[in-house]
Design a protein around this motif. Structure first.
Motif, PDB file in Angstrom:
ATOM      1  N   TYR A  29      53.110  52.357  12.687  1.00  0.00           N
ATOM      2  CA  TYR A  29      54.187  51.856  11.835  1.00  0.00           C
ATOM      3  C   TYR A  29      53.792  50.477  11.328  1.00  0.00           C
ATOM      4  CZ  TYR A  29      56.984  55.632  13.743  1.00  0.00           C
ATOM      5  OH  TYR A  29      57.440  56.876  14.095  1.00  0.00           O
ATOM      6  N   LYS A  30      54.069  50.224  10.063  1.00  0.00           N
ATOM      7  CA  LYS A  30      53.754  48.931   9.440  1.00  0.00           C
ATOM      8  C   LYS A  30      55.014  48.375   8.801  1.00  0.00           C
ATOM      9  CE  LYS A  30      49.237  49.419   9.973  1.00  0.00           C
ATOM     10  NZ  LYS A  30      48.532  48.619  10.955  1.00  0.00           N
ATOM     11  N   ILE A  31      54.995  47.086   8.570  1.00  0.00           N
ATOM     12  CA  ILE A  31      56.063  46.464   7.789  1.00  0.00           C
ATOM     13  C   ILE A  31      55.408  45.756   6.615  1.00  0.00           C
ATOM     14  CG2 ILE A  31      56.221  44.337   9.145  1.00  0.00           C
ATOM     15  CD1 ILE A  31      59.389  44.892   8.757  1.00  0.00           C
ATOM     16  N   PHE A  32      55.811  46.136   5.412  1.00  0.00           N
ATOM     17  CA  PHE A  32      55.299  45.545   4.177  1.00  0.00           C
ATOM     18  C   PHE A  32      56.358  44.565   3.674  1.00  0.00           C
ATOM     19  CE2 PHE A  32      52.203  48.903   2.266  1.00  0.00           C
ATOM     20  CZ  PHE A  32      51.695  49.200   3.511  1.00  0.00           C
ATOM     21  N   THR A  33      56.001  43.301   3.553  1.00  0.00           N
ATOM     22  CA  THR A  33      56.897  42.308   2.973  1.00  0.00           C
ATOM     23  C   THR A  33      56.590  42.245   1.483  1.00  0.00           C
ATOM     24  OG1 THR A  33      56.959  41.073   5.038  1.00  0.00           O
ATOM     25  CG2 THR A  33      57.631  39.896   3.045  1.00  0.00           C
ATOM     26  N   VAL A  34      57.624  42.472   0.666  1.00  0.00           N
ATOM     27  CA  VAL A  34      57.464  42.535  -0.795  1.00  0.00           C
ATOM     28  C   VAL A  34      58.390  41.508  -1.434  1.00  0.00           C
ATOM     29  CG1 VAL A  34      57.634  44.026  -2.841  1.00  0.00           C
ATOM     30  CG2 VAL A  34      56.896  45.002  -0.650  1.00  0.00           C
ATOM     31  N   PHE A  44      59.742  46.559   3.901  1.00  0.00           N
ATOM     32  CA  PHE A  44      59.709  48.017   3.959  1.00  0.00           C
ATOM     33  C   PHE A  44      59.046  48.441   5.252  1.00  0.00           C
ATOM     34  CE2 PHE A  44      60.035  47.809  -0.732  1.00  0.00           C
ATOM     35  CZ  PHE A  44      61.101  48.664  -0.902  1.00  0.00           C
ATOM     36  N   VAL A  45      59.746  49.267   6.031  1.00  0.00           N
ATOM     37  CA  VAL A  45      59.152  49.868   7.217  1.00  0.00           C
ATOM     38  C   VAL A  45      58.402  51.105   6.737  1.00  0.00           C
ATOM     39  CG1 VAL A  45      59.576  50.952   9.445  1.00  0.00           C
ATOM     40  CG2 VAL A  45      60.973  48.998   8.719  1.00  0.00           C
ATOM     41  N   VAL A  46      57.093  51.096   6.946  1.00  0.00           N
ATOM     42  CA  VAL A  46      56.229  52.195   6.511  1.00  0.00           C
ATOM     43  C   VAL A  46      55.891  53.030   7.735  1.00  0.00           C
ATOM     44  CG1 VAL A  46      54.007  52.769   5.471  1.00  0.00           C
ATOM     45  CG2 VAL A  46      55.356  50.854   4.573  1.00  0.00           C
ATOM     46  N   GLU A  47      56.303  54.287   7.678  1.00  0.00           N
ATOM     47  CA  GLU A  47      56.122  55.215   8.790  1.00  0.00           C
ATOM     48  C   GLU A  47      54.991  56.190   8.476  1.00  0.00           C
ATOM     49  OE1 GLU A  47      59.935  57.112   8.956  1.00  0.00           O
ATOM     50  OE2 GLU A  47      60.900  55.351   9.804  1.00  0.00           O
ATOM     51  N   GLN A  81      65.793  45.121   5.303  1.00  0.00           N
ATOM     52  CA  GLN A  81      64.717  45.969   5.830  1.00  0.00           C
ATOM     53  C   GLN A  81      65.085  47.429   5.568  1.00  0.00           C
ATOM     54  OE1 GLN A  81      62.925  44.860   9.662  1.00  0.00           O
ATOM     55  NE2 GLN A  81      63.721  46.827  10.370  1.00  0.00           N
ATOM     56  N   TYR A  82      64.243  48.105   4.780  1.00  0.00           N
ATOM     57  CA  TYR A  82      64.498  49.482   4.407  1.00  0.00           C
ATOM     58  C   TYR A  82      63.359  50.379   4.881  1.00  0.00           C
ATOM     59  CZ  TYR A  82      67.676  47.208   1.118  1.00  0.00           C
ATOM     60  OH  TYR A  82      68.647  46.425   0.560  1.00  0.00           O
TER      61      TYR A  82
END
Length: 163
Positions: A29-34, A44-47, A81-82
């Motif tokens: 799982y990653k978190i992308f800050t945009v 964005f929580v990237v699954e 956070q989506y």
């Protein structure tokens, strides 16, 4: 029928995201800050199930659009956070939308109508062909130019059916 919203901006940071104490989840799982350039920031929580258009590997500095389910519960934190459903790298002459399309292949707000062509690729998330008409479904639509009519009309390059 889901209602999808999007956020467009530059990836400023990508980090691992801790979801559980299970060591098998580490790195999945990653978190992308945009950031959109006007001071608005979204995480964005990237699954593992997040769909990346064209399987593009993204990195900090990329201009992207993230799509998320507007009806999903979100934590009351800042920045918002989506859970990312779809991530698309911005490319010249290419548009991406994630929406519900009705029986006439018109989106939910009647601003875009799809005209299918023999070359339009229609698949499900795993790349396998979708052999039916993709109406009355949530779709990822990848297209180029569209008309200036209302609704605008386009012949997509590719459609991914969100089964």
């Amino acid at each position: 029928m889901n209602k999808f919203l999007s956020f467009h901006g530059i990836i400023t940071k990508i980090d691992d995201f801790w979801v559980s104490a299970n060591p098998e989840d580490l790195g999945c799982y990653k978190i992308f800050t945009v950031e959109d350039g006007r001071g608005n920031i979204v995480n964005f929580v990237v699954e593992p199930t997040t769909y990346f258009v064209d399987n593009v590997v993204m990195s900090a500095g990329d201009i992207v659009t993230g799509f998320y389910d507007a009806s999903a519960a979100v934590p009351f934190i800042f920045p918002p956070q989506y859970r990312a459903i779809v991530m698309a790298l911005d490319m010249q002459f290419r548009n991406v939308t994630v929406e519900f399309f009705d029986s006439q292949l018109v989106n939910s707000d009647s601003t875009l109508k799809l005209n299918l062509a023999p070359y339009t690729q229609i698949a499900i998330r795993n790349g396998q062909p979708f052999t039916r008409i993709p109406s009355n479904r949530n779709l990822i639509v990848i297209y180029g130019a569209s008309t200036k009519s209302l609704p605008a009309q386009t012949t997509p390059y590719k459609i991914i059916v969100l089964c």
